[in-house]
Design a protein around this motif. Structure first.
Motif, mmCIF file in Angstrom:
data_model
loop_
_atom_site.group_PDB
_atom_site.id
_atom_site.type_symbol
_atom_site.label_atom_id
_atom_site.label_comp_id
_atom_site.label_asym_id
_atom_site.label_seq_id
_atom_site.Cartn_x
_atom_site.Cartn_y
_atom_site.Cartn_z
ATOM 1 N N LEU A 67 45.710 47.411 39.480
ATOM 2 C CA LEU A 67 45.743 48.700 39.082
ATOM 3 C C LEU A 67 45.443 48.745 37.558
ATOM 4 O O LEU A 67 44.860 49.501 37.155
ATOM 5 N N ASP A 68 46.293 47.969 36.880
ATOM 6 C CA ASP A 68 46.212 48.099 35.392
ATOM 7 C C ASP A 68 44.990 47.701 34.797
ATOM 8 O O ASP A 68 44.193 48.335 33.791
ATOM 9 N N GLY A 69 44.317 46.638 35.360
ATOM 10 C CA GLY A 69 42.913 46.206 34.978
ATOM 11 C C GLY A 69 41.993 47.212 35.379
ATOM 12 O O GLY A 69 40.977 47.494 34.677
ATOM 13 N N TYR A 70 42.049 47.881 36.448
ATOM 14 C CA TYR A 70 41.127 48.827 36.712
ATOM 15 C C TYR A 70 41.131 49.897 35.867
ATOM 16 O O TYR A 70 40.280 50.656 35.431
ATOM 17 N N LEU A 71 42.086 50.468 35.517
ATOM 18 C CA LEU A 71 42.479 51.564 34.711
ATOM 19 C C LEU A 71 42.080 51.106 33.209
ATOM 20 O O LEU A 71 41.301 52.195 32.577
ATOM 21 N N ALA A 72 42.255 50.187 32.941
ATOM 22 C CA ALA A 72 41.928 49.696 31.583
ATOM 23 C C ALA A 72 40.269 49.399 31.385
ATOM 24 O O ALA A 72 39.835 50.183 30.458
ATOM 25 N N ARG A 73 39.618 49.254 32.509
ATOM 26 C CA ARG A 73 38.065 49.102 32.649
ATOM 27 C C ARG A 73 37.796 50.553 32.647
ATOM 28 O O ARG A 73 36.746 51.038 32.018
ATOM 29 N N ARG A 74 38.176 51.345 33.544
ATOM 30 C CA ARG A 74 37.730 52.854 33.727
ATOM 31 C C ARG A 74 37.900 53.614 32.619
ATOM 32 O O ARG A 74 36.992 54.594 32.393
ATOM 33 N N TRP A 75 39.013 53.681 32.018
ATOM 34 C CA TRP A 75 39.315 54.323 30.642
ATOM 35 C C TRP A 75 39.053 53.829 29.195
ATOM 36 O O TRP A 75 39.198 54.209 28.325
ATOM 37 N N ARG A 78 41.140 48.774 27.112
ATOM 38 C CA ARG A 78 41.505 47.586 26.855
ATOM 39 C C ARG A 78 42.287 47.439 25.347
ATOM 40 O O ARG A 78 41.653 48.153 24.443
ATOM 41 N N SER A 79 43.299 46.714 25.307
ATOM 42 C CA SER A 79 44.023 46.227 24.269
ATOM 43 C C SER A 79 44.304 44.886 23.811
ATOM 44 O O SER A 79 44.571 44.195 24.775
ATOM 45 N N THR A 80 44.438 44.490 22.596
ATOM 46 C CA THR A 80 45.068 42.975 22.539
ATOM 47 C C THR A 80 46.294 42.961 22.991
ATOM 48 O O THR A 80 46.727 42.001 23.589
ATOM 49 N N LEU A 81 47.388 43.898 22.995
ATOM 50 C CA LEU A 81 48.630 44.030 23.722
ATOM 51 C C LEU A 81 48.423 43.646 25.213
ATOM 52 O O LEU A 81 49.069 42.796 25.648
ATOM 53 N N GLY A 82 47.372 44.308 25.686
ATOM 54 C CA GLY A 82 47.320 44.337 27.323
ATOM 55 C C GLY A 82 46.587 42.945 27.700
ATOM 56 O O GLY A 82 47.013 42.363 28.583
ATOM 57 N N GLU A 83 45.737 42.483 26.832
ATOM 58 C CA GLU A 83 45.187 40.851 27.062
ATOM 59 C C GLU A 83 46.204 39.957 26.919
ATOM 60 O O GLU A 83 46.278 38.946 27.641
ATOM 61 N N ILE A 84 47.347 40.110 26.131
ATOM 62 C CA ILE A 84 48.323 39.079 26.060
ATOM 63 C C ILE A 84 49.263 39.348 27.130
ATOM 64 O O ILE A 84 49.664 38.212 27.625
ATOM 65 N N LEU A 85 49.636 40.544 27.474
ATOM 66 C CA LEU A 85 50.844 40.745 28.311
ATOM 67 C C LEU A 85 50.395 40.502 29.698
ATOM 68 O O LEU A 85 51.225 39.974 30.578
ATOM 69 N N ASP A 86 49.158 40.991 30.099
ATOM 70 C CA ASP A 86 48.719 40.926 31.481
ATOM 71 C C ASP A 86 48.798 39.305 31.980
ATOM 72 O O ASP A 86 49.493 39.390 33.092
ATOM 73 N N PRO A 87 48.350 38.359 31.493
ATOM 74 C CA PRO A 87 48.424 37.126 32.244
ATOM 75 C C PRO A 87 49.955 36.677 32.246
ATOM 76 O O PRO A 87 50.163 35.719 33.069
ATOM 77 N N ILE A 88 50.736 37.055 31.134
ATOM 78 C CA ILE A 88 52.244 36.832 31.044
ATOM 79 C C ILE A 88 52.887 37.143 32.242
ATOM 80 O O ILE A 88 53.515 36.546 32.850
ATOM 81 N N ALA A 89 52.639 38.627 32.552
ATOM 82 C CA ALA A 89 53.032 39.299 33.635
ATOM 83 C C ALA A 89 52.616 38.662 34.794
ATOM 84 O O ALA A 89 53.597 38.362 35.672
#
Length: 199
Positions: A67-75, A78-89
């Motif tokens: 869901l977070d990836g889908y929403l980031a693309r739809r809206w 995308r952010s640097t923070l998200g690109e760092i945190l997403d794979p860590i999560a």
């Protein structure tokens, strides 16, 4: 405000991964020792409640991965923070649950080796992504093999949560199948890491 929702979901995934894995361990500990806080009442019921929470936390966390990836693309959020945190999560979700399984099972070698391989790979990949000035440190393109690895590791981490209540954990064929999937996930993880570092 809505552009922050993908990052909020990613942070939620981290919290669910940590609390869900902790609940899984507590459930096992309570079921073995019966040492449950008095205000919780019946130890067996309290242990089952923790196990249910661990399963629900995993399912919700895994859903937010998509869901977070889908929403980031739809809206276009995308952010640097998200690109760092997403794979860590993602890595925390899989690795914390696998570590709890490993401890519960007494760290047999046929499970310990692939689990430690997965964790070592995830730590090295995270360090590589976060290393200052590393090429592609945050915006690394996801290959089909990496997508398959993510799906397989999610399955390997989540399957025991279903197998236990369904009574499949006593079936040798199911257990061997899960161990084989764990080894395959570890091999695929190491392969994708090798491809990343080679490039």
């Amino acid at each position: 405000m809505h552009r922050q929702i993908p990052n909020i979901l990613t942070i939620l995934r981290i919290l669910l991964a940590l609390s869900g894995a902790a609940a899984l361990w507590i459930s096992y500990d309570w079921s073995q020792t019966g040492l449950v806080p008095l205000w919780l009442g019946d130890p067996a019921l309290a242990a089952r409640a923790m196990a249910v929470f661990a399963a629900i936390a995993f399912v919700i966390a895994a859903a937010t991965d998509w869901l977070d990836g889908y929403l980031a693309r739809r809206w276009d959020a995308r952010s640097t923070l998200g690109e760092i945190l997403d794979p860590i999560a993602d890595k925390l979700l899989v690795d914390t649950y696998l570590l709890v399984y490993l401890v519960i099972l007494g760290a047999p070698i046929d499970i310990a080796v692939p689990v430690f391989a997965l964790i070592a790979r995830d730590v090295s990949m995270t360090a590589a992504r976060l290393w200052p000035g590393a090429a592609g440190s945050t915006a690394l393109a996801v290959s089909p093999a990496a997508k398959l690895k993510t799906a397989l590791t999610m399955f390997v981490a989540g399957f025991p949560l279903l197998a236990q209540p369904m009574g499949w954990s006593g079936n040798d064929i199911v257990v061997l199948g899960w161990i084989a999937a764990l080894w395959l996930a570890a091999a695929l993880s190491l392969l994708t890491a090798w491809n990343y570092f080679r490039k």
